[in-house]
Scaffold this active site. Structure first.
Site, PDB file in Angstrom:
ATOM      1  CB  CYS A 142      -8.776  -3.135  -5.817  1.00 12.82           C
ATOM      2  SG  CYS A 142      -7.772  -4.644  -5.818  1.00 12.82           S
ATOM      3  CG  HIS A 453      -4.403  -2.574  -3.850  1.00 11.59           C
ATOM      4  ND1 HIS A 453      -5.750  -2.717  -3.598  1.00 11.59           N
ATOM      5  CD2 HIS A 453      -4.188  -1.229  -3.918  1.00 11.59           C
ATOM      6  CE1 HIS A 453      -6.320  -1.532  -3.520  1.00 11.59           C
ATOM      7  NE2 HIS A 453      -5.396  -0.612  -3.716  1.00 11.59           N
TER       8      HIS A 453
END
Length: 512
Positions: A142, A453
């Site tokens: 990510c 994330h």
């Protein structure tokens, strides 16, 4: 139907004239014209083939003979493959993309890319909007997806990729894998002349992932480990910078021009510059003399970076001044990319606060000089700013008791940023008044520096709106949800389980 074996027909075949008339009227009715009116095909003498010399230089127009027909360009790229360059090296195979029609010469990949680099100037002209596309996360990438999205929606960088696509043929030798992978990735984003709502299908940035294989800088991509987005951005831009520098050097050497000075990596150049202030003797060992405040002479040195499109788009310069009692001031010009902003102090609540804090004098006790240990001061100013200013909000810090910690402090950042004059060095203060527009924000979710994330908000290239991108999930967001977004509650983030989002990287583009 006539009976071809009748007596009448047999008799008519006895004479040549009757036979011819029979064939015309019966067997071949479409040949109904009289013999003298029939358009006989003129006999043409076949010309003997000519031996054409295809041994032409790629620097010269393709000319095969003196006839007008031969002055036209070859009708097939396979014909070009039969040629070879004068000398030892054969013509390199190229991609099926043709060389632009406005060029009269057929250029190799190296000469075309080298010429582009040598003459390059960043363009802030907004292109047409592109259809947003999500990137598939195959596992802990990510951080890469967010950085690639931010770069694709950076106007000068996108214009650079578009220019390379238009002017440079494909290189099958893979001498510039990252440059080629990004230009190929940019082709997956279709441009639109009208506004659109639907996003394109999600894609896997495999072309970029493959380009990093075998490069020790990107070992974390091969092992599947989570990586810091800011660290990946630095490594990625450094590698792109070096690829451009190598092609520029090759171009200059090929054209018998001067050999560029030694390359200094941008990220390492800053560190080496700070380390060179270890003591006064090292400061005075090299450099030049400037006239400082009150006409006092100062020693000035510069950690230079070789020019490339990356340094021209993202690279700025800081001026660090060291003041030691009973000694001349020392000045070091240092490159930056991105600009690191410390946000740990309690009085820092905005980007402007962090910029002004960066320029505050730093006390250096027990500084070693020729006259013993003294108290010195060091002060940092901004010397120059790039077209694209990337601000890194330093969220992570180390504590001896708890290790690496994350700072969740809300930091205000405006959609339009005006840099205050007091953060510039006195030599340029008042001569520049830069203003920037926010065009991308990379967020970190979670508590761990080595995990969590990453998501990103990007502005459409023509500034027609904003998109929030979480790997393959994309939706429109208003600007007030982007500006100071960590201060506002976003229900969509709660559903995704990312309620601890904070801004980590800010991409600002200078107003044209």
């Amino acid at each position: 139907m006539r009976d071809l074996t009748s007596a009448t027909d047999s008799a008519s075949l006895e004479s040549d004239s009757s036979r011819n008339q029979f064939i015309i009227n019966s067997l071949l009715p479409w040949y109904s014209c009289s013999e003298h009116e029939f358009p006989h095909r003129k006999a043409r003498k076949r010309r003997s083939p000519k031996n054409l010399d295809w041994s032409v230089s790629v620097q010269m127009p393709l000319v095969t003979s003196k006839t007008k027909e031969s002055e036209k360009s070859p009708k097939s790229w396979s014909a070009i493959a039969k040629k070879h360059v004068q000398g030892d090296s054969p013509v390199k195979k190229s991609h099926s993309v043709p060389v632009p029609s406005d060029r009269s010469e057929k250029k190799s990949f190296n000469s075309s890319l080298g010429e582009l680099i040598e003459t390059y100037s960043p363009s802030l002209d907004a292109p047409r909007p592109i259809q947003p596309r999500g990137f598939i996360n195959t596992g802990n990438i990510c951080f890469m997806n967010s950085i690639l999205q931010a770069l694709m929606y950076c106007v000068p960088f996108y214009n650079l990729l578009k220019q390379i696509n238009r002017m440079v043929p494909y290189n099958f030798e893979r001498t510039t894998p990252l440059i080629e992978s990004l230009t190929m990735l940019s082709r997956d984003f279709r441009e639109y002349s009208e506004k659109f709502d639907l996003q394109g299908d999600s894609i896997l940035p495999e072309v970029v992932y493959s380009a990093t294989k075998g490069n020790p800088r990107f070992e974390m991509l091969q092992t599947g480990e989570q990586e810091d987005a800011e660290e990946f951005l630095n490594l990625f831009l450094d590698e792109l910078h070096e690829e451009f520098v190598r092609e520029r050097r090759h171009y200059l050497l090929k054209n018998d021009e001067r050999n560029p000075k030694s390359d200094i990596k941008i990220s390492n150049g800053i560190k080496s510059g700070l380390d060179s202030f270890d003591d006064q003797s090292s400061v005075e060992a090299s450099g030049w003399t400037e006239v400082g405040k009150n006409k006092k002479p100062v020693i000035a040195r510069s950690a230079t970076v070789e020019r490339s499109p990356i340094s021209q788009i993202f690279g700025g310069q800081l001026r660090s001044t060291l003041r030691v009692p009973s000694a001349r001031d020392s000045v070091l010009l240092e490159p930056f990319q991105p600009l690191q902003l410390d946000i740990q102090a309690e009085d820092i609540h905005s980007v402007i606060d962090a910029l002004e804090h960066m320029t505050a004098p730093e006390i250096l006790p027990e500084w070693h000089s020729s006259k013993g240990n003294v108290t010195a001061t060091k002060q940092m100013y901004i010397e120059s700013l790039p077209p694209v200013l990337i601000l890194h909000l330093k969220r992570f810090f180390y504590e001896a008791s708890g290790g690496t910690q994350k700072n969740y402090k809300p930091i205000a950042y405006p959609a339009r940023l005006s840099i205050p004059q007091n953060v510039f060095s006195p030599s340029v203060r008042g001569s520049i008044h830069p203003e920037y527009d926010l065009n991308a924000v990379v967020y970190h979710h979670g508590t761990s520096a080595s995990g969590g994330h990453y998501t990103v908000d990007v502005q459409q290239l023509d500034k027609s709106g904003w998109f929030r991108i979480d790997d393959t999930h994309i939706h429109r967001v208003p600007i007030h949800d982007v500006e100071n977004s960590e201060l506002s509650a976003d229900p969509s983030l709660s559903k995704l389980g990312h309620g601890d989002r904070v801004a980590y990287l800010l991409f600002y583009t200078r107003r044209s």
